[in-house]
Motif scaffolding. Structure first.
Motif, PDB file in Angstrom:
ATOM      1  N   THR A 210       0.858  -1.188   0.000  1.00 16.33           N
ATOM      2  CA  THR A 210       0.000   0.000   0.000  1.00 16.33           C
ATOM      3  C   THR A 210       0.892   1.235   0.000  1.00 16.33           C
ATOM      4  O   THR A 210       2.122   1.118   0.003  1.00 16.33           O
ATOM      5  N   GLY A 211       0.302   2.426   0.012  1.00 14.73           N
ATOM      6  CA  GLY A 211       1.077   3.657   0.120  1.00 14.73           C
ATOM      7  C   GLY A 211       1.040   4.504  -1.139  1.00 14.73           C
ATOM      8  O   GLY A 211       0.539   4.081  -2.191  1.00 14.73           O
ATOM      9  N   PRO A 212       1.594   5.719  -1.046  1.00 17.46           N
ATOM     10  CA  PRO A 212       1.506   6.661  -2.172  1.00 17.46           C
ATOM     11  C   PRO A 212       2.246   6.226  -3.424  1.00 17.46           C
ATOM     12  O   PRO A 212       1.824   6.553  -4.531  1.00 17.46           O
ATOM     13  N   ALA A 213       3.334   5.455  -3.276  1.00 20.07           N
ATOM     14  CA  ALA A 213       4.097   5.059  -4.461  1.00 20.07           C
ATOM     15  C   ALA A 213       3.311   4.094  -5.324  1.00 20.07           C
ATOM     16  O   ALA A 213       3.226   4.262  -6.547  1.00 20.07           O
ATOM     17  N   VAL A 214       2.698   3.068  -4.708  1.00 19.41           N
ATOM     18  CA  VAL A 214       1.949   2.080  -5.486  1.00 19.41           C
ATOM     19  C   VAL A 214       0.665   2.695  -6.036  1.00 19.41           C
ATOM     20  O   VAL A 214       0.103   2.215  -7.039  1.00 19.41           O
ATOM     21  N   ARG A 215       0.164   3.774  -5.395  1.00 14.90           N
ATOM     22  CA  ARG A 215      -1.006   4.491  -5.927  1.00 14.90           C
ATOM     23  C   ARG A 215      -0.602   5.533  -6.958  1.00 14.90           C
ATOM     24  O   ARG A 215      -1.458   6.164  -7.585  1.00 14.90           O
ATOM     25  N   ASN A 216       0.716   5.711  -7.093  1.00 16.59           N
ATOM     26  CA  ASN A 216       1.263   6.737  -7.982  1.00 16.59           C
ATOM     27  C   ASN A 216       0.683   8.115  -7.645  1.00 16.59           C
ATOM     28  O   ASN A 216       0.341   8.904  -8.526  1.00 16.59           O
ATOM     29  N   ASP A 217       0.635   8.395  -6.342  1.00 16.51           N
ATOM     30  CA  ASP A 217       0.091   9.664  -5.851  1.00 16.51           C
ATOM     31  C   ASP A 217       1.213  10.698  -5.823  1.00 16.51           C
ATOM     32  O   ASP A 217       1.897  10.900  -4.805  1.00 16.51           O
ATOM     33  N   LYS A 218       1.422  11.366  -6.940  1.00 20.28           N
ATOM     34  CA  LYS A 218       2.558  12.274  -7.097  1.00 20.28           C
ATOM     35  C   LYS A 218       2.496  13.455  -6.134  1.00 20.28           C
ATOM     36  O   LYS A 218       3.525  13.947  -5.659  1.00 20.28           O
ATOM     37  N   ARG A 219       1.302  13.906  -5.825  1.00 15.65           N
ATOM     38  CA  ARG A 219       1.158  15.050  -4.919  1.00 15.65           C
ATOM     39  C   ARG A 219       1.705  14.719  -3.527  1.00 15.65           C
ATOM     40  O   ARG A 219       2.451  15.513  -2.935  1.00 15.65           O
ATOM     41  N   ILE A 220       1.372  13.540  -3.005  1.00 16.65           N
ATOM     42  CA  ILE A 220       1.848  13.131  -1.685  1.00 16.65           C
ATOM     43  C   ILE A 220       3.347  12.822  -1.713  1.00 16.65           C
ATOM     44  O   ILE A 220       4.086  13.167  -0.784  1.00 16.65           O
ATOM     45  N   LEU A 221       3.800  12.198  -2.789  1.00 16.41           N
ATOM     46  CA  LEU A 221       5.225  11.904  -2.910  1.00 16.41           C
ATOM     47  C   LEU A 221       6.050  13.187  -2.871  1.00 16.41           C
ATOM     48  O   LEU A 221       7.079  13.262  -2.192  1.00 16.41           O
ATOM     49  N   GLU A 222       5.608  14.192  -3.587  1.00 19.20           N
ATOM     50  CA  GLU A 222       6.317  15.475  -3.604  1.00 19.20           C
ATOM     51  C   GLU A 222       6.263  16.159  -2.238  1.00 19.20           C
ATOM     52  O   GLU A 222       7.254  16.755  -1.790  1.00 19.20           O
ATOM     53  N   LEU A 223       5.128  16.070  -1.568  1.00 15.36           N
ATOM     54  CA  LEU A 223       4.994  16.660  -0.239  1.00 15.36           C
ATOM     55  C   LEU A 223       5.967  16.013   0.735  1.00 15.36           C
ATOM     56  O   LEU A 223       6.666  16.705   1.495  1.00 15.36           O
ATOM     57  N   HIS A 224       6.030  14.699   0.705  1.00 14.81           N
ATOM     58  CA  HIS A 224       6.939  13.999   1.603  1.00 14.81           C
ATOM     59  C   HIS A 224       8.395  14.365   1.315  1.00 14.81           C
ATOM     60  O   HIS A 224       9.189  14.525   2.250  1.00 14.81           O
ATOM     61  N   GLU A 225       8.728  14.482   0.055  1.00 13.51           N
ATOM     62  CA  GLU A 225      10.106  14.832  -0.306  1.00 13.51           C
ATOM     63  C   GLU A 225      10.490  16.201   0.232  1.00 13.51           C
ATOM     64  O   GLU A 225      11.646  16.436   0.607  1.00 13.51           O
ATOM     65  N   GLN A 226       9.530  17.100   0.296  1.00 12.99           N
ATOM     66  CA  GLN A 226       9.790  18.442   0.834  1.00 12.99           C
ATOM     67  C   GLN A 226      10.071  18.414   2.337  1.00 12.99           C
ATOM     68  O   GLN A 226      10.730  19.305   2.874  1.00 12.99           O
ATOM     69  N   LEU A 227       9.578  17.379   3.004  1.00 14.66           N
ATOM     70  CA  LEU A 227       9.749  17.276   4.459  1.00 14.66           C
ATOM     71  C   LEU A 227      11.057  16.586   4.848  1.00 14.66           C
ATOM     72  O   LEU A 227      11.431  16.607   6.027  1.00 14.66           O
ATOM     73  N   LEU A 228      11.738  16.004   3.869  1.00 10.19           N
ATOM     74  CA  LEU A 228      12.931  15.214   4.150  1.00 10.19           C
ATOM     75  C   LEU A 228      14.183  15.872   3.600  1.00 10.19           C
ATOM     76  O   LEU A 228      14.122  16.737   2.719  1.00 10.19           O
ATOM     77  N   LYS A 229      15.328  15.419   4.103  1.00 13.33           N
ATOM     78  CA  LYS A 229      16.607  15.888   3.573  1.00 13.33           C
ATOM     79  C   LYS A 229      17.667  14.810   3.793  1.00 13.33           C
ATOM     80  O   LYS A 229      17.458  13.839   4.526  1.00 13.33           O
ATOM     81  N   ASP A 230      18.778  14.999   3.132  1.00 14.90           N
ATOM     82  CA  ASP A 230      19.951  14.133   3.286  1.00 14.90           C
ATOM     83  C   ASP A 230      19.620  12.658   3.018  1.00 14.90           C
ATOM     84  O   ASP A 230      18.899  12.357   2.072  1.00 14.90           O
ATOM     85  N   GLU A 231      20.120  11.756   3.868  1.00 19.18           N
ATOM     86  CA  GLU A 231      19.992  10.330   3.604  1.00 19.18           C
ATOM     87  C   GLU A 231      18.540   9.854   3.607  1.00 19.18           C
ATOM     88  O   GLU A 231      18.161   8.998   2.808  1.00 19.18           O
ATOM     89  N   SER A 232      17.729  10.421   4.504  1.00 13.40           N
ATOM     90  CA  SER A 232      16.327   9.996   4.561  1.00 13.40           C
ATOM     91  C   SER A 232      15.606  10.324   3.261  1.00 13.40           C
ATOM     92  O   SER A 232      14.761   9.547   2.796  1.00 13.40           O
ATOM     93  N   LEU A 233      15.936  11.446   2.653  1.00  9.65           N
ATOM     94  CA  LEU A 233      15.341  11.816   1.367  1.00  9.65           C
ATOM     95  C   LEU A 233      15.781  10.840   0.278  1.00  9.65           C
ATOM     96  O   LEU A 233      14.960  10.405  -0.540  1.00  9.65           O
ATOM     97  N   GLU A 234      17.058  10.478   0.284  1.00  8.17           N
ATOM     98  CA  GLU A 234      17.564   9.544  -0.723  1.00  8.17           C
ATOM     99  C   GLU A 234      16.917   8.166  -0.564  1.00  8.17           C
ATOM    100  O   GLU A 234      16.568   7.518  -1.546  1.00  8.17           O
ATOM    101  N   ILE A 235      16.776   7.730   0.677  1.00  8.84           N
ATOM    102  CA  ILE A 235      16.116   6.443   0.932  1.00  8.84           C
ATOM    103  C   ILE A 235      14.677   6.488   0.445  1.00  8.84           C
ATOM    104  O   ILE A 235      14.183   5.551  -0.204  1.00  8.84           O
ATOM    105  N   TYR A 236      13.986   7.579   0.743  1.00 10.04           N
ATOM    106  CA  TYR A 236      12.579   7.729   0.338  1.00 10.04           C
ATOM    107  C   TYR A 236      12.447   7.652  -1.186  1.00 10.04           C
ATOM    108  O   TYR A 236      11.589   6.925  -1.714  1.00 10.04           O
ATOM    109  N   LYS A 237      13.305   8.363  -1.890  1.00 11.80           N
ATOM    110  CA  LYS A 237      13.240   8.356  -3.348  1.00 11.80           C
ATOM    111  C   LYS A 237      13.579   6.977  -3.910  1.00 11.80           C
ATOM    112  O   LYS A 237      12.908   6.488  -4.828  1.00 11.80           O
ATOM    113  N   THR A 238      14.616   6.343  -3.353  1.00 14.59           N
ATOM    114  CA  THR A 238      15.043   5.032  -3.840  1.00 14.59           C
ATOM    115  C   THR A 238      13.960   3.986  -3.627  1.00 14.59           C
ATOM    116  O   THR A 238      13.658   3.184  -4.525  1.00 14.59           O
TER     117      THR A 238
END
Length: 249
Positions: A210-238
């Motif tokens: 489940t989750g925003p990636a499998v739903r291809n929810d780009k709005r939520i994915l972008e929001l989450h990326e804005q809240l993260l930085k450094d390694e956590s951001l890279e892990i999230y994207k990967t």
């Protein structure tokens, strides 16, 4: 049969405890860390030593992978069986004129956490049928799930375990960093973690996603990326990229 366990870490402790609980006598637990050996000896009533390795029929080496080869050299007895507990190393890593084997328990071990040893799969590899029978008999006193496995297969078993356990635990640690940074109790997430693990007992992991990636929810994915930085951001994207690639999104 004389059995010695070599090591003083998590695997050595739990294997010793499993043997004692199942009335498999241990002649000794041997290693370098006297403080830890003393704790294990007192709790389980097993003789220990840091300098006098007793003669034994079976030595089980429970040390880090990069120490197995060197530790195996201290065993000079020829007419004995020596097994390591590594998931990735071949039995041939053992350096001595004795019979070689692997005795791999598939579990994550921490000294502070109790375990039901009967549910732990043990993977056995030996040089001959007699030693296979011996190790199967010993492991079967501890576990209901004992399997013969080649080194080639065991490598992939261990690799799978790294993905299923070590990486997942690291994500728990990263998740806790995020919740701690916002003063959100991590306990809130324990029911979610519990249900996630329980669900894959009944549903294939791929079907349970489940989750925003499998739903291809780009709005939520972008929001989450804005809240993260450094390694956590890279892990999230990967992770999201891997999820979307699996589901061809």
């Amino acid at each position: 049969m004389q059995i010695v366990i070599i090591g003083s870490g998590n695997v050595a402790y739990h294997l010793s405890k499993a043997f004692v609980q199942n009335n498999i006598p241990l002649a000794q637990i041997f290693g370098r860390n006297e403080k830890e050996l003393h704790k294990i000896s007192e709790e389980l009533n097993i003789p220990f030593s840091t300098n006098n390795l007793v003669e034994s029929d079976l030595y089980i080496i429970c040390v880090s992978d990069n120490s197995v080869e060197n530790v195996s050299k201290i065993i000079t007895k020829k007419d004995c069986l020596v097994a390591h507990t590594s998931g990735s190393l071949p039995k041939e890593i053992l350096q001595g004129d004795y019979r070689k084997a692997s005795f791999y328990p598939l579990q994550t071990f921490s000294k502070s956490k109790e375990l039901d040893y009967s549910k732990i799969p043990f993977f056995i590899e030996t040089e001959n049928e007699g030693d296979k029978k011996t190790l199967f008999e010993i492991a079967s006193k501890v576990s209901q799930n004992v399997i013969e496995s080649s080194h080639e297969k065991r490598k992939y078993i261990h690799l799978t375990a790294v993905f299923a356990c070590n990486f997942v635990n690291h994500l728990f640690s990263r998740a806790k960093e995020i919740s701690d940074s916002q003063e959100i109790p991590f306990d809130y997430f324990l029911p979610l973690i519990y249900e996630t693990v329980q669900k894959i007992h009944e549903i294939e992991p791929k079907s349970a996603q489940t989750g925003p990636a499998v739903r291809n929810d780009k709005r939520i994915l972008e929001l989450h990326e804005q809240l993260l930085k450094d390694e956590s951001l890279e892990i999230y994207k990967t992770m999201n990229h891997s999820i979307q690639k699996m589901y061809e999104l």
